[in-house]
Design a protein around this motif. Sequence first.
Motif, PDB file in Angstrom:
ATOM      1  N   ASP A   1       0.831  -1.201   0.000  1.00 16.44           N
ATOM      2  CA  ASP A   1       0.000   0.000   0.000  1.00 16.44           C
ATOM      3  C   ASP A   1       0.868   1.255   0.000  1.00 16.44           C
ATOM      4  O   ASP A   1       0.507   2.272  -0.610  1.00 16.44           O
TER       5      ASP A   1
ATOM      6  N   GLN B   1     -10.896  -9.489  -8.180  1.00 12.94           N
ATOM      7  CA  GLN B   1      -9.586  -9.256  -7.592  1.00 12.94           C
ATOM      8  C   GLN B   1      -8.824  -8.292  -8.486  1.00 12.94           C
ATOM      9  O   GLN B   1      -8.771  -8.470  -9.703  1.00 12.94           O
ATOM     10  N   CYS B   2      -8.233  -7.274  -7.894  1.00 11.87           N
ATOM     11  CA  CYS B   2      -7.494  -6.269  -8.657  1.00 11.87           C
ATOM     12  C   CYS B   2      -6.002  -6.564  -8.657  1.00 11.87           C
ATOM     13  O   CYS B   2      -5.461  -7.023  -7.650  1.00 11.87           O
TER      14      CYS B   2
ATOM     15  N   LYS C   1      -6.686   0.024  -8.004  1.00 13.28           N
ATOM     16  CA  LYS C   1      -7.338   0.094  -6.692  1.00 13.28           C
ATOM     17  C   LYS C   1      -8.709   0.752  -6.837  1.00 13.28           C
ATOM     18  O   LYS C   1      -8.912   1.630  -7.670  1.00 13.28           O
TER      19      LYS C   1
ATOM     20  N   ARG D   1      -9.076  -6.885   0.811  1.00 15.39           N
ATOM     21  CA  ARG D   1      -7.910  -6.290   0.190  1.00 15.39           C
ATOM     22  C   ARG D   1      -7.916  -6.516  -1.319  1.00 15.39           C
ATOM     23  O   ARG D   1      -7.896  -7.651  -1.792  1.00 15.39           O
ATOM     24  N   ASN D   2      -7.943  -5.418  -2.081  1.00 19.55           N
ATOM     25  CA  ASN D   2      -7.923  -5.462  -3.550  1.00 19.55           C
ATOM     26  C   ASN D   2      -9.066  -6.288  -4.138  1.00 19.55           C
ATOM     27  O   ASN D   2      -8.944  -6.821  -5.235  1.00 19.55           O
TER      28      ASN D   2
END
Length: 339
Positions: A26, A265-266, A271, A317-318
Amino acid sequence: MRSFFYFYFCHYHAMDKNRIFSITSDKDFLKTALEVFNYQYNTIEVYREFCDLLKVMPEAVTSLQEIPFLPIEFFKSLKIFPAEGEVQKVFTSSGTTGSNTSKHLIKDIEIYEESYNRAFRQFYGNVEEYVVLALLPSYLERDGSSLIYMANDLILKSKHPESGFYLDDLDILRHNLNRLDKAGTKVLLLGVSFALLDLVESSSFQLENTIVMETGGMKGRRKEMIREELHAILKKGFGVDAIHSEYGMTELLSQAYSRGHGIFQCPPWLKILIRDPEDALTYLPEGKTGGVNVIDLANINSCSFIATQDLGKVKGRNQIEILGRFDNSDIRGCNLMVV
């Protein structure tokens, strides 16, 4: 102040464009995003004017939430491109008759290629392990599709003679799909929603070695339906446990992927922030539904900070769940179904 930033950040891409694709934390993302914001403020006239209107100056911004997000509609009527440089490629969105379409002006096509190739490897491995079958008739019927550009490159990189595009030849696709799957060959079937429905309505499958990935969009060929209904029909028709999805759009150079259940999912350079539908400058916590703001650092030469007309919520997360679109916004083929 501007002259210093312009001199320094105009050389950011040439100096080290690979920084975008080497983000591991991050902290890395924040640092790179702030640098990209500075660069784009000083090189993209439309974005600078938008930031000035909001009275946001780069030197005062220290968090992602303070960065202005450009409304995605701007791509329909304005030139989102650096003052210096030549356009290599123009990607255009699909649209209904008479509607304005978005134009994404591309300065460096290699960044797009690097983005989708890295993301595919991250989520699915080496494309050479797959036969890539693309059922994208509505995209093939027009020019300027970024999805067709990506699919064509994946087909070429797969190096399988069976890989290729299919337009209306569903009988040949059905035969090849059954044959390859029964032979134990790993197959990626990439298709627009209405065409996948056409395929399963004319034949049933029991696939064991095939990933079925829908790219969304009925393109006016069928009524829109919620994701759960669409995926239930496709899972039964193809005989698979899950339908994969791709979340991408003309205005982005990166994609997120879902292995099922609509949870995307990235990759590390993409983001999602969720804005309050009633207050575009306020952000919502994880699990709350709101407008989708996308940070796509691969958009180094246009705008990396885009406020979309999509509705979603952060799941972890992501990870993001796409739920639909705001009312009164036009439906585009970017993996969004109306709820």
